[in-house]
Motif scaffolding. Sequence first.
Motif, PDB file in Angstrom:
ATOM      1  N   SER A  97       0.837  -1.200   0.000  1.00  0.00           N
ATOM      2  CA  SER A  97       0.000   0.000   0.000  1.00  0.00           C
ATOM      3  C   SER A  97       0.871   1.249   0.000  1.00  0.00           C
ATOM      4  O   SER A  97       0.606   2.211  -0.736  1.00  0.00           O
ATOM      5  CB  SER A  97      -0.912   0.018   1.232  1.00  0.00           C
ATOM      6  OG  SER A  97      -1.854  -1.028   1.189  1.00  0.00           O
ATOM      7  N   ARG A  98       1.909   1.240   0.831  1.00  0.00           N
ATOM      8  CA  ARG A  98       2.829   2.394   0.858  1.00  0.00           C
ATOM      9  C   ARG A  98       3.472   2.589  -0.503  1.00  0.00           C
ATOM     10  O   ARG A  98       3.568   3.721  -1.000  1.00  0.00           O
ATOM     11  CB  ARG A  98       3.898   2.180   1.927  1.00  0.00           C
ATOM     12  CG  ARG A  98       5.005   3.230   1.886  1.00  0.00           C
ATOM     13  CD  ARG A  98       6.019   3.024   2.996  1.00  0.00           C
ATOM     14  NE  ARG A  98       7.164   3.897   2.818  1.00  0.00           N
ATOM     15  CZ  ARG A  98       8.392   3.483   2.526  1.00  0.00           C
ATOM     16  NH1 ARG A  98       8.644   2.182   2.378  1.00  0.00           N
ATOM     17  NH2 ARG A  98       9.376   4.346   2.363  1.00  0.00           N
ATOM     18  N   LYS A  99       3.905   1.522  -1.135  1.00  0.00           N
ATOM     19  CA  LYS A  99       4.542   1.624  -2.445  1.00  0.00           C
ATOM     20  C   LYS A  99       3.592   2.231  -3.467  1.00  0.00           C
ATOM     21  O   LYS A  99       3.981   3.110  -4.258  1.00  0.00           O
ATOM     22  CB  LYS A  99       5.007   0.240  -2.908  1.00  0.00           C
ATOM     23  CG  LYS A  99       5.693   0.241  -4.262  1.00  0.00           C
ATOM     24  CD  LYS A  99       6.151  -1.167  -4.649  1.00  0.00           C
ATOM     25  CE  LYS A  99       6.822  -1.167  -6.016  1.00  0.00           C
ATOM     26  NZ  LYS A  99       7.264  -2.541  -6.402  1.00  0.00           N
ATOM     27  N   GLY A 151      -4.552   3.799   9.643  1.00  0.00           N
ATOM     28  CA  GLY A 151      -4.152   5.141  10.051  1.00  0.00           C
ATOM     29  C   GLY A 151      -2.647   5.290  10.097  1.00  0.00           C
ATOM     30  O   GLY A 151      -2.103   6.338   9.719  1.00  0.00           O
ATOM     31  N   TYR A 152      -1.964   4.244  10.550  1.00  0.00           N
ATOM     32  CA  TYR A 152      -0.501   4.297  10.575  1.00  0.00           C
ATOM     33  C   TYR A 152       0.057   4.447   9.166  1.00  0.00           C
ATOM     34  O   TYR A 152       0.898   5.311   8.905  1.00  0.00           O
ATOM     35  CB  TYR A 152       0.077   3.034  11.225  1.00  0.00           C
ATOM     36  CG  TYR A 152       1.577   2.922  11.017  1.00  0.00           C
ATOM     37  CD1 TYR A 152       2.448   3.741  11.717  1.00  0.00           C
ATOM     38  CD2 TYR A 152       2.110   2.031  10.082  1.00  0.00           C
ATOM     39  CE1 TYR A 152       3.821   3.684  11.491  1.00  0.00           C
ATOM     40  CE2 TYR A 152       3.470   1.962   9.847  1.00  0.00           C
ATOM     41  CZ  TYR A 152       4.326   2.791  10.560  1.00  0.00           C
ATOM     42  OH  TYR A 152       5.677   2.735  10.335  1.00  0.00           O
ATOM     43  N   VAL A 153      -0.412   3.616   8.251  1.00  0.00           N
ATOM     44  CA  VAL A 153       0.111   3.649   6.879  1.00  0.00           C
ATOM     45  C   VAL A 153      -0.187   4.982   6.203  1.00  0.00           C
ATOM     46  O   VAL A 153       0.703   5.624   5.633  1.00  0.00           O
ATOM     47  CB  VAL A 153      -0.456   2.487   6.048  1.00  0.00           C
ATOM     48  CG1 VAL A 153       0.010   2.584   4.600  1.00  0.00           C
ATOM     49  CG2 VAL A 153      -0.036   1.153   6.639  1.00  0.00           C
ATOM     50  N   HIS A 154      -1.436   5.429   6.263  1.00  0.00           N
ATOM     51  CA  HIS A 154      -1.810   6.667   5.592  1.00  0.00           C
ATOM     52  C   HIS A 154      -1.081   7.863   6.201  1.00  0.00           C
ATOM     53  O   HIS A 154      -0.611   8.752   5.478  1.00  0.00           O
ATOM     54  CB  HIS A 154      -3.317   6.877   5.662  1.00  0.00           C
ATOM     55  CG  HIS A 154      -4.088   5.841   4.912  1.00  0.00           C
ATOM     56  ND1 HIS A 154      -5.381   5.487   5.238  1.00  0.00           N
ATOM     57  CD2 HIS A 154      -3.757   5.060   3.850  1.00  0.00           C
ATOM     58  CE1 HIS A 154      -5.815   4.546   4.417  1.00  0.00           C
ATOM     59  NE2 HIS A 154      -4.845   4.267   3.568  1.00  0.00           N
ATOM     60  N   GLY A 155      -0.979   7.884   7.534  1.00  0.00           N
ATOM     61  CA  GLY A 155      -0.277   8.987   8.186  1.00  0.00           C
ATOM     62  C   GLY A 155       1.201   8.999   7.869  1.00  0.00           C
ATOM     63  O   GLY A 155       1.785  10.063   7.598  1.00  0.00           O
TER      64      GLY A 155
END
Length: 233
Positions: A97-99, A151-155
């Motif tokens: 998702s981060r990538k 929330g961790y990933v998006h933030g």
Amino acid sequence: MDSIWFRDGESPRKPRLSRERIIEAAIALLDAEGVNGFSMRRLAARLGAGTMSLYEYVAAKEDLLDLALDAALAEIEIVTDPDATWRDVLTRQLTHSRKVMLGHPWIPALVGTRPLLGPGALARSEQIFAALDRAGLKGPTLTAAVSAVSGYVHGFVAEELAWRSRFRDPAAEAHLRDQAEQLLRDRASDYPALAKTFRAGEADFDSGFKLGLSIVLDGIETRLSEHPSAPTP
């Protein structure tokens, strides 16, 4: 909210373009200009079409944002390994998702404001909910756990993108980090814990994301061990 996902039976009337081609162009425009630079006029120019012709395929600009967002989220890996643990599933999906978000920097600006009800988004949500449900989380605890990891990933990615947009020169970034460390050393009496532990020069987004995600997942694992329930077969 009048979202495209709540409307059925809408189909383009003319084959000159296609909804798929329009979505592809919308993603390219968002990649280049961001949400603030996105308009139907600019999209039509990119497609070599008239602005009004786009409304033969979608009812409004908001529909295109929903469709483009869902198509981008559909790029996130679906874990198909039946032997993968819940932790493996979340680690792989959230890392990818981060990538994907780094490749489409406009995603974090939309995920909190759009209804994530398209097939791409729902399939990724289904995988996370199913993995944690099988692990034994239920009810509000399950929902809170999903919220915590998303929330961790998006933030994290939103902060990473903001930083990367500000500091494109590695030398300038290194200089700022050195200045930050020196400031804390100079003010060690005021901020002893920061002066002792904070090392700006050691910051790295890749390793920082991996470690932070591991800490969040450790919390879920602790919750599972403290409040065990029978995992879903």
